[in-house]
Motif scaffolding. Structure first.
Motif: not given
Ligand code: GRF
Length: 203
Positions: A11-13, A101, A167
């Motif tokens: 869930g970093s994006n 992505l 990203e």
């Protein structure tokens, strides 16, 4: 537009998108107990978990997903660590309003394990691609890319981190560009408003 983020991992994006202010109204995960769900909770975004094992066939899973998205009046989709191919029924519904992505410079290294594939291949350059989703796998019209160097002394983890850094900067800005109509899909072509495609390389 009301966006749903489709997730399935760290869930970093998702976090980068929420931090940036993308209008994410719903998070859908295809896995339970992933950090992405904690991110949703931290930012008070409603989240749903749809587990493939609860559905007998793939179409039933995607129909449940589509029902959920429509019930929540979702206009657009941002895939961020969602490791499933979307059913054509979902893609048709969100054509031109669904983005993905990918951690490589498509069309090189599509599919899973892209960073590792590029690393093992010995590339000097790899990167990040944001594209509209079409019926193929990682084949949709490309909206933006960022090139990322791979240095000789890099470990796989170094390269992964450098890619993620890009990203997190690129994806929220492209989601915003789609959201505001700065970029759109016209047939198979990606069309930027006037000369605003400056975002490529200058994000
Ligand atoms: C990212 O590397 C993205 O390119 C790929 O899946 C990863 C998701 O990472 N599609 P995170 O869950 O956003 O941290």
């Amino acid at each position: 537009m009301k966006w749903a983020a489709l997730v399935g991992g760290y869930g970093s994006n998702l976090e980068a998108m929420l931090e940036y202010g993308n209008p994410v109204h719903l998070v859908v995960s295809h896995k339970a107990n992933v950090r992405a769900l904690e991110v949703a909770e931290k930012y008070h975004i409603p989240a749903a978990v749809l587990l493939p094992k609860d559905f007998r066939v793939r179409e039933a899973f995607d129909q449940a997903l589509l029902n959920l998205l429509q019930r929540e009046n979702i206009d657009a989709l941002a895939l961020a660590g969602y490791l499933r191919w979307l059913d054509p029924a979902v893609i048709a519904q969100y054509r031109g309003r669904a983005v993905n992505l990918h951690p490589a410079l498509l069309p090189s290294f599509p599919g899973l394990g892209a960073v590792e594939q590029a690393y093992r291949h010995g590339v000097f350059w790899t990167g990040v691609t944001v594209h509209f989703i079409d019926d193929g796998h990682d084949t949709g019209p490309i909206i933006a890319q960022a090139a990322v160097p791979r240095y000789r002394e890099d470990t796989l983890e170094d390269l992964r981190e450098r890619i993620q850094h890009h990203e997190h900067r690129l994806y929220p800005r492209i989601v915003e560009a789609v959201d505001t109509g700065l970029v759109r899909l016209d047939g198979q072509n990606v069309v930027w408003e006037e000369s605003k495609s400056w975002i490529n390389g200058h994000y």
